[in-house]
Design a protein around this motif. Structure first.
Motif, PDB file in Angstrom:
ATOM      1  N   ILE A  63       0.885  -0.846  -0.345  1.00  0.00           N
ATOM      2  CA  ILE A  63       0.501  -0.476  -0.163  1.00  0.00           C
ATOM      3  C   ILE A  63       0.874   1.330  -0.328  1.00  0.00           C
ATOM      4  O   ILE A  63       0.438   2.102  -0.626  1.00  0.00           O
ATOM      5  CB  ILE A  63      -1.240   0.152   0.939  1.00  0.00           C
ATOM      6  N   LEU A  64       2.176   1.151   0.757  1.00  0.00           N
ATOM      7  CA  LEU A  64       2.550   2.171   0.828  1.00  0.00           C
ATOM      8  C   LEU A  64       3.252   2.173  -0.385  1.00  0.00           C
ATOM      9  O   LEU A  64       3.399   3.564  -0.897  1.00  0.00           O
ATOM     10  CB  LEU A  64       3.890   2.092   1.557  1.00  0.00           C
ATOM     11  N   ASN A  65       4.087   1.440  -1.013  1.00  0.00           N
ATOM     12  CA  ASN A  65       4.120   1.551  -2.698  1.00  0.00           C
ATOM     13  C   ASN A  65       3.440   2.339  -3.644  1.00  0.00           C
ATOM     14  O   ASN A  65       3.810   2.871  -4.715  1.00  0.00           O
ATOM     15  CB  ASN A  65       5.392   0.432  -3.387  1.00  0.00           C
ATOM     16  N   LEU A  66       2.179   1.757  -3.780  1.00  0.00           N
ATOM     17  CA  LEU A  66       1.359   2.662  -4.172  1.00  0.00           C
ATOM     18  C   LEU A  66       1.375   3.703  -3.959  1.00  0.00           C
ATOM     19  O   LEU A  66       0.692   4.380  -5.118  1.00  0.00           O
ATOM     20  CB  LEU A  66       0.039   1.869  -3.959  1.00  0.00           C
ATOM     21  N   LEU A  67       1.409   4.336  -2.895  1.00  0.00           N
ATOM     22  CA  LEU A  67       1.166   5.688  -2.677  1.00  0.00           C
ATOM     23  C   LEU A  67       2.160   6.274  -3.092  1.00  0.00           C
ATOM     24  O   LEU A  67       2.228   7.989  -3.651  1.00  0.00           O
ATOM     25  CB  LEU A  67       1.014   5.784  -1.389  1.00  0.00           C
ATOM     26  N   SER A  68       3.676   6.015  -3.118  1.00  0.00           N
ATOM     27  CA  SER A  68       4.510   6.079  -3.250  1.00  0.00           C
ATOM     28  C   SER A  68       4.410   6.194  -4.908  1.00  0.00           C
ATOM     29  O   SER A  68       4.659   7.014  -5.922  1.00  0.00           O
ATOM     30  CB  SER A  68       5.941   5.751  -3.435  1.00  0.00           C
ATOM     31  N   LEU A  69       4.015   5.696  -6.009  1.00  0.00           N
ATOM     32  CA  LEU A  69       3.826   5.125  -7.647  1.00  0.00           C
ATOM     33  C   LEU A  69       2.913   6.171  -7.295  1.00  0.00           C
ATOM     34  O   LEU A  69       2.658   6.830  -8.792  1.00  0.00           O
ATOM     35  CB  LEU A  69       3.301   4.264  -8.050  1.00  0.00           C
ATOM     36  N   ALA A  70       2.042   6.614  -6.888  1.00  0.00           N
ATOM     37  CA  ALA A  70       1.073   7.756  -7.575  1.00  0.00           C
ATOM     38  C   ALA A  70       1.368   9.111  -6.712  1.00  0.00           C
ATOM     39  O   ALA A  70       0.213   9.605  -7.260  1.00  0.00           O
ATOM     40  CB  ALA A  70      -0.463   7.742  -6.530  1.00  0.00           C
ATOM     41  N   ARG A  71       2.249   9.145  -5.853  1.00  0.00           N
ATOM     42  CA  ARG A  71       2.687  10.239  -5.902  1.00  0.00           C
ATOM     43  C   ARG A  71       1.805  11.316  -4.558  1.00  0.00           C
ATOM     44  O   ARG A  71       2.239  12.280  -5.061  1.00  0.00           O
ATOM     45  CB  ARG A  71       3.395  10.971  -7.166  1.00  0.00           C
ATOM     46  N   ILE A  72       1.542   9.914  -3.443  1.00  0.00           N
ATOM     47  CA  ILE A  72       0.541  10.779  -2.998  1.00  0.00           C
ATOM     48  C   ILE A  72       1.570  11.260  -1.656  1.00  0.00           C
ATOM     49  O   ILE A  72       2.121   9.806  -1.417  1.00  0.00           O
ATOM     50  CB  ILE A  72      -0.461  10.140  -2.600  1.00  0.00           C
ATOM     51  N   PRO A  73       1.800  12.180  -1.213  1.00  0.00           N
ATOM     52  CA  PRO A  73       2.438  11.735   0.458  1.00  0.00           C
ATOM     53  C   PRO A  73       1.959  10.403   1.269  1.00  0.00           C
ATOM     54  O   PRO A  73       0.833  10.811   1.500  1.00  0.00           O
ATOM     55  CB  PRO A  73       1.849  13.478   1.040  1.00  0.00           C
ATOM     56  N   PHE A  74       3.371  10.047   1.428  1.00  0.00           N
ATOM     57  CA  PHE A  74       3.041   8.985   3.011  1.00  0.00           C
ATOM     58  C   PHE A  74       1.450   9.640   4.389  1.00  0.00           C
ATOM     59  O   PHE A  74       0.796   8.885   4.339  1.00  0.00           O
ATOM     60  CB  PHE A  74       4.027   7.882   3.551  1.00  0.00           C
ATOM     61  N   LYS A  75       1.964  10.545   4.438  1.00  0.00           N
ATOM     62  CA  LYS A  75       2.098  10.586   5.960  1.00  0.00           C
ATOM     63  C   LYS A  75       0.547  11.844   5.778  1.00  0.00           C
ATOM     64  O   LYS A  75       0.734  12.518   4.846  1.00  0.00           O
ATOM     65  CB  LYS A  75       2.650  11.634   6.841  1.00  0.00           C
ATOM     66  N   ALA A  76      -0.903  11.582   6.989  1.00  0.00           N
ATOM     67  CA  ALA A  76      -2.082  12.495   6.652  1.00  0.00           C
ATOM     68  C   ALA A  76      -2.007  13.497   6.411  1.00  0.00           C
ATOM     69  O   ALA A  76      -2.503  14.460   5.616  1.00  0.00           O
ATOM     70  CB  ALA A  76      -3.266  11.743   7.050  1.00  0.00           C
ATOM     71  N   CYS A  77      -0.986  13.969   7.645  1.00  0.00           N
ATOM     72  CA  CYS A  77      -0.981  15.186   7.990  1.00  0.00           C
ATOM     73  C   CYS A  77      -0.033  16.294   7.114  1.00  0.00           C
ATOM     74  O   CYS A  77       0.363  17.386   7.479  1.00  0.00           O
ATOM     75  CB  CYS A  77      -0.246  15.118   9.541  1.00  0.00           C
ATOM     76  N   GLU A  78       0.389  15.619   5.860  1.00  0.00           N
ATOM     77  CA  GLU A  78       1.599  15.971   5.287  1.00  0.00           C
ATOM     78  C   GLU A  78       0.158  16.299   4.088  1.00  0.00           C
ATOM     79  O   GLU A  78       0.958  17.036   3.370  1.00  0.00           O
ATOM     80  CB  GLU A  78       2.423  15.585   4.676  1.00  0.00           C
ATOM     81  N   ARG A  79      -0.636  15.782   4.034  1.00  0.00           N
ATOM     82  CA  ARG A  79      -1.525  16.152   2.772  1.00  0.00           C
ATOM     83  C   ARG A  79      -2.097  17.577   2.856  1.00  0.00           C
ATOM     84  O   ARG A  79      -2.478  17.918   3.706  1.00  0.00           O
ATOM     85  CB  ARG A  79      -2.210  15.275   2.686  1.00  0.00           C
TER      86      ARG A  79
END
Length: 811
Positions: free
Chosen positions: A67-83
């Motif tokens: 799931i983290l890898n998918l977020l990385s490939l999607a270029r979505i910040p990992f941490k919710a507080c950083e979005r």
């Protein structure tokens, strides 16, 4: 099961579209990163970061790094507080009942059933976009709805020993308890009747129908049995209609009746009779997940064997009666042996047994009892001659919201010792053993019962290369050990268990099943006491007594003086189980020869994919197929020589036997059911016997674009040199076999060049021939990958008589 249901519900909403995305395999991930391609959806190739919501089903703890890898490939910040802004990243599914290990990465979790929750969240986002609300304002709205948990609004605290102590709310919208969503009924409109049909083979390649949700058996190890309570059954009428509609819209030939305990579906015999009445003539197989041995009856067997025998899995779970009592499993050894004997007598050739090791209180005496029981089953198989026993061993992993949520988990070393012991004793040839490694279970354990500190461990493991941990070829225990050490945590901190009076990281989740009930069940386990199914006796007071379904069970139980049955009159009136299942073969089938084209849209489909594709398309087109007889009836379809993956073709062939009962416009009926890139060009009906396509076709002609790799003069020189060669030896590799050297020169009939296009005619002998790339490698300069750089089209398959070339349609 939830994925297609939610996809169906969301896409029915006006102004909402839901699309799918799956994790790319590592080779594709590498290419995506190399070419700076963000992760995109399957339907419209839209980058994930352009959606309003990205939802993940947390089905299994070892998916977390992926799931983290998918977020990385999607270029979505990992941490919710950083979005900032959309998309929101939302999780759901069974693992969301302890969301803390993944809390840092999700804006919100949906805890419980999702059918109503996804509509709520879609409407909230729609309204938020209209009002141009901020991300925080939108999370405030969601946090006030039952079933929604916003981790950012809470902060955990730990004691001096590193144990979870309590959770502090940090926001005014934070609620002390999150009440899980429970849908009271399972309406037919929530279930898709035109499910998506993949062109390539998938793991669950069939129509799957949820016949019930929840389980009242109360197995003490079973997380699903607690979090999916109460039991809700669907009507036979709804299930039969969904099965009929789904089979006709997909072309599948199998329906799987899915629930946590399919054999406990009360009108099961009525359902199977109805399924057979409506689908048996279409040669549709009915399959089940694992069954309780005591519920595998002759009635169940007669329907399951009606078309062909799918695999049969029985789950005794433990070897000894004492250990089965401890986990609240009522199956006896006699039940198992009777069920296995029945299965073999009714035609199954293999039975799979599912056991767990490392259960609370397990001793080597219990393992000896398991060995004795498996050997007894092996002897039953031997008496039936040629039958096999497949034994699957899984290490027990304690899960949240179960009576065993507090107990210690066996270490990887202890699990290995037990597996070695079992393997040393179970040596009979007809027993096939498989098992999960203790190291995998150890990681699953800390992710299942871990707290929020595990988020950094997951991230560290991902940074060190962890992904696809549920796949054996990718799992690396050392990576997880280093990640735990780097973050100051140990496996023992979580896997050694919890004090029953200590706070738990997931205590804030209110499923409705009370902590008192779970503690009482743990005590009953220590006393080896069985807790009866509440549908067979008194209510067990688990905490869900106020639910509509539970009230009905209690009312019915009182009315019938302890004998509970919920099969409705309408169900039994509609269908009555026949005493025998009969399949009628097609009388006097006719043969139709079909010519079709394959272009670039389907060039990467394998030959086996094409076989499955055509079979389903023929069924969708309502072509009355003829079937083989015997153990595993299949449609009578035969194909010409396989086309190599990556090639296109102007003319491929297959023969199909069908019933002549009604007139058919074959091309008109079949072409609309085929995917883009495949088109039926011509058909011809044959009467009487004819030779198979593989036996008939003895020439194949190819057009090859060499993409300017060689100048015309050089190409012609190489062709002339090849023609003069007496032999061309190539090495062929086949998995599990030694490499073979084969002379392919005798198969080259003709080869010529026209500008930059190469024409190659190969001889075929009963399917044997040279491969195009084997010839190309002698024509291309050294170091050139001919397979990647040449476009190959098969422009003709022929039957050659002397100098005469004839189309297979004219034979």
């Amino acid at each position: 099961m939830g994925f297609p249901i939610l996809y169906h519900i969301l896409n029915k909403l006006e102004g909402v579209y839901a699309e799918r995305v799956f994790a790319p395999w590592p080779d594709m991930e590498s290419k995506m990163r190399e070419n700076d391609i963000p992760l995109f959806s399957l339907e419209t190739f839209t980058p994930l970061r352009q959606f309003d919501l990205v939802g993940f089903t947390l089905q299994y703890e070892l998916h977390y790094t992926t799931i983290l890898n998918l977020l990385s490939l999607a270029r979505i910040p990992f941490k919710a507080c950083e979005r900032d802004g959309l998309p929101l990243v939302v999780g759901g599914g069974p693992c969301a009942f302890n969301p803390e290990p993944m809390a840092d990465f999700f804006d919100a979790f949906v805890i419980g059933d999702g059918e109503e929750a996804v509509v709520t969240i879609a409407e909230a986002i729609r309204e938020g976009k209209k009002k141009k609300q901020s991300r925080m304002k939108l999370l405030n709205t969601l946090a006030q709805i039952d079933g929604f948990y916003v981790p950012e609004f809470y902060r955990p605290q730990y004691d001096k020993n590193g144990r979870f102590k309590k959770r502090f709310p940090t926001h005014e919208c934070a609620r002390p308890r999150i009440k899980a969503c429970v849908v009271e009924e399972l309406p037919a409109e929530n279930y898709p009747t035109k499910p998506l049909v993949p062109i390539i083979e998938t793991t669950h390649d069939r129509v799957a129908i949820e016949i019930a949700r929840g389980c009242s058996r109360g197995c003490r190890f079973c997380n699903a049995g607690m979090i999916y309570r109460p039991v809700r059954q669907r009507s036979v009428k709804d299930l039969v209609k969904q099965a009929e509609d789904s089979i006709r819209s997909t072309g599948y030939d199998e329906v799987s009746l899915v629930s946590l305990s399919t054999s406990d579906y009360e009108p099961l015999n009525v359902l199977m009779a109805a399924m057979h009445e409506r689908l048996g003539k279409e040669m549709v197989n009915i399959s089940f997940p694992s069954l309780r041995p005591e519920k595998f009856t002759p009635d169940v067997a007669v329907f399951a064997k009606g078309v062909r025998k799918s695999g049969l899995t029985l789950a005794p779970e433990a070897g000894s009666h004492i250990l089965r009592s401890r986990i609240n499993k009522t199956t006896t050894a006699e039940d198992l042996l009777r069920a296995v004997d029945l299965a073999y007598r009714e035609g199954w050739r293999q039975v799979k047994l599912y056991f767990m090791i490392g259960l609370p209180g397990e001793s080597y005496e219990d393992l000896e009892a398991m060995i004795h029981l498996i050997n007894q089953v092996s002897e039953v198989a031997r008496l039936h001659r040629g039958r096999q026993v497949s034994v699957s061993i899984s290490p027990f992993v304690p899960k949240p919201i179960t009576p065993f949520q507090w107990v210690r988990q066996d270490s990887a070393r202890e699990i290995k010792a037990k597996i070695d012991f079992l393997c040393s004793k179970l040596t009979t040839k007809n027993i096939k053993m498989s098992w999960r490694q203790g190291e995998v279970a150890a990681v699953e354990g800390v992710l299942a019962r871990g707290d929020r500190r595990m988020a950094q461990v997951i991230r560290t493991a991902w940074e060190n290369g962890a992904r696809f941990d549920g796949w054996g070829e990718f799992f690396d225990f050392d990576t997880w050990q280093l990640a735990m050490q780097k973050n100051g945590l140990s496996f023992e901190l979580f896997n050694d268990g919890y004090d029953p009076d200590a706070p738990l990281p997931w205590d804030f989740v209110d499923k409705g099943v009370t902590k008192k009930f779970l503690k009482d069940e743990l005590e009953r386990a220590h006393g080896e006491q069985i807790t009866p199914d509440c549908r067979d006796g008194e209510c067990n007071r688990c905490g869900l007594m106020g639910k509509m379904v539970c009230k009905e069970i209690i009312r019915t139980h009182k009315k019938s003086n302890g004998k509970t049955t919920r099969t409705t009159t309408s169900d039994t009136a509609m269908f009555s189980p026949p005493t025998k299942v009969e399949i009628n073969p097609v009388a006097n089938p006719r043969l139709l020869r079909v010519k079709y084209r394959r272009d670039e849209h389907v060039q990467f489909l394998s030959h086996l994919d094409m076989l499955r594709l055509f079979e389903r398309a023929l069924r969708r087109a309502r072509i009355p197929l003829a079937y083989t007889e015997g153990f595993n009836p299949r449609p009578k379809i035969s194909y010409g020589p396989p086309l190599a993956t990556g090639y296109t073709s102007d003319g491929e062939y297959f023969d199909v036997h069908y019933s002549p009962e009604k007139s058919l416009d074959f091309i008109k009926q079949l072409n609309p059911e085929l995917p883009k890139g495949i088109k039926i060009l011509e058909t011809k009906q044959y009467y009487g016997k004819t030779r198979s396509l593989t036996a008939l076709i003895n020439r194949a002609e190819y057009e090859i674009e060499a993409n300017g790799l060689l100048k015309k003069e050089e190409l012609n020189d190489r062709i002339e040199h090849l023609k003069l060669m007496q032999s061309i030896f190539v090495k062929r590799t086949k998995e599990g076999e030694k490499d073979k050297e084969i002379d392919v020169r005798p198969f080259v009939d003709d080869i010529r060049a026209d500008e930059n296009v190469l024409y190659l005619k190969l001889i075929m002998e009963n399917g044997r021939s040279a491969r195009v790339h084997e010839i190309l490698q002698f024509l291309m300069p050294d170091g050139i990958d001919s397979l990647r750089l040449a476009r190959v089209k098969r422009i003709g398959l022929w039957v050659q008589y002397g100098n005469l070339l004839v189309s297979p349609m004219d034979v």
